[in-house]
Design an enzyme around this catalytic site. Sequence first.
Site, PDB file in Angstrom:
ATOM      1  N   ASP A  52      25.832  77.107   8.747  1.00 14.01           N
ATOM      2  CA  ASP A  52      27.088  76.462   9.145  1.00 14.01           C
ATOM      3  C   ASP A  52      27.787  75.989   7.872  1.00 14.01           C
ATOM      4  O   ASP A  52      27.723  74.823   7.497  1.00 14.01           O
ATOM      5  CB  ASP A  52      26.828  75.300  10.098  1.00 14.01           C
ATOM      6  N   HIS A  86      22.281  63.486   4.081  1.00 16.99           N
ATOM      7  CA  HIS A  86      23.383  63.736   5.023  1.00 16.99           C
ATOM      8  C   HIS A  86      23.134  63.097   6.372  1.00 16.99           C
ATOM      9  O   HIS A  86      23.981  63.169   7.264  1.00 16.99           O
ATOM     10  CB  HIS A  86      23.603  65.233   5.192  1.00 16.99           C
TER      11      HIS A  86
END
Length: 397
Positions: free
Chosen positions: A74, A326
């Site tokens: 992604d 993240h």
Amino acid sequence: MSYTQVPGVRVPIRMWTDPAAVEGVAMQQLRNVSSLPWIKGLAVMPDVHYGKGATVGSVIAMHGAVCPAAVGVDIGCGMSAVRTSLTANDLPGDLSRLRSKIEQAVPVGRGMHDEAVDPARLYGLPTAGWDRFWDGFDDLAEPVRFRHERATKQMGTLGSGNHFIEVCLDEEGAVWLMLHSGSRNIGKELAEYHIEQAQKLPHNQGLVDRDLAVFVADTPQMAAYRRDLFWAQDYAKRNRAIMMALFQEVLRREFRKAKVTFGEVISCHHNYVAEERYDGMDLLVTRKGAIRAGSGDHGIIPGSMGTGSYIVRGLGNADAFNSASHGAGRRMSRNAAKKRFSTRDLEEQTKGVECRKDSGVVDEIPGAYKPIEKVIEQQRDLVEVVAKLKQVVCVKG
């Protein structure tokens, strides 16, 4: 120094987590990455876990080469968040209507808009550069060019998996909007195409893991990948911008009397490549499940659908290539989570959150993720906390 240094093959592995707590297959992936001839540095974030080729939660610095699998499929996946003028007192007791309105405004899962969203009609959304961006579609890899209509209609959509849209409260009671998404199917297809192309190249034969195949500088294959990579990263950023604008429209309509206003949107990729310079050398820095945390950079580190998230400010730690985690990071696979937890567990762990509580999202249960507070604590030399958020509405794909 708060990292632990583990011996690698060509470079040491700097780990902002306890190496003993990292799953064995993920540690092997890190060693594999450290053996690549082009590598100049490897930093491991506290949310590290097994991924395809390279772990999620790793920052890989290479000279004259880039590994598509070390970006993730992604491309450009990331986060956006904004503080609003609303407070907890402005919110109704029943948030189900608000969740429904968000779901109506932003297609989720495999859904797309009936017609492409016109950026010009969205309040406060910069309209510059859109024509030039879409003109670049015809230059993408040939196998995806017929996807133009789908790509335009998916612009401004959430997707599925761990992507989400949330209404959150900070510790002062201010309402925040937050979302997580990427480059949708077009980014995934470009990533998979280029990983396959890289695996065919002669210099990648004999690598310890074929998924670590790289493109090298000054080749047609590298030029083609960079073109598609940076376009997909731009798509992801624009996708989040449109979703955030649609999200803000919902809040304006639902809270007309409050005349809601919004601060500056914070946005950050966490699956991407950047050209950066360290120790006098130009490097291609790949962050897969990591954000840039240069000095003063604002970032977003989310937990799970039932825990807190953090707005952070980077401290510019060059040992970590100016990076931070993240998110919380998974501590078990999706299949393992489905086997271990039930919908009753999901209901218990998401108490107080207006969200889906069905079997379709059990794999996203908070118990499948690492504790976000510990993840934040392990990177105190990478970021400082600006705000702690807790979701009250969570929309999942």
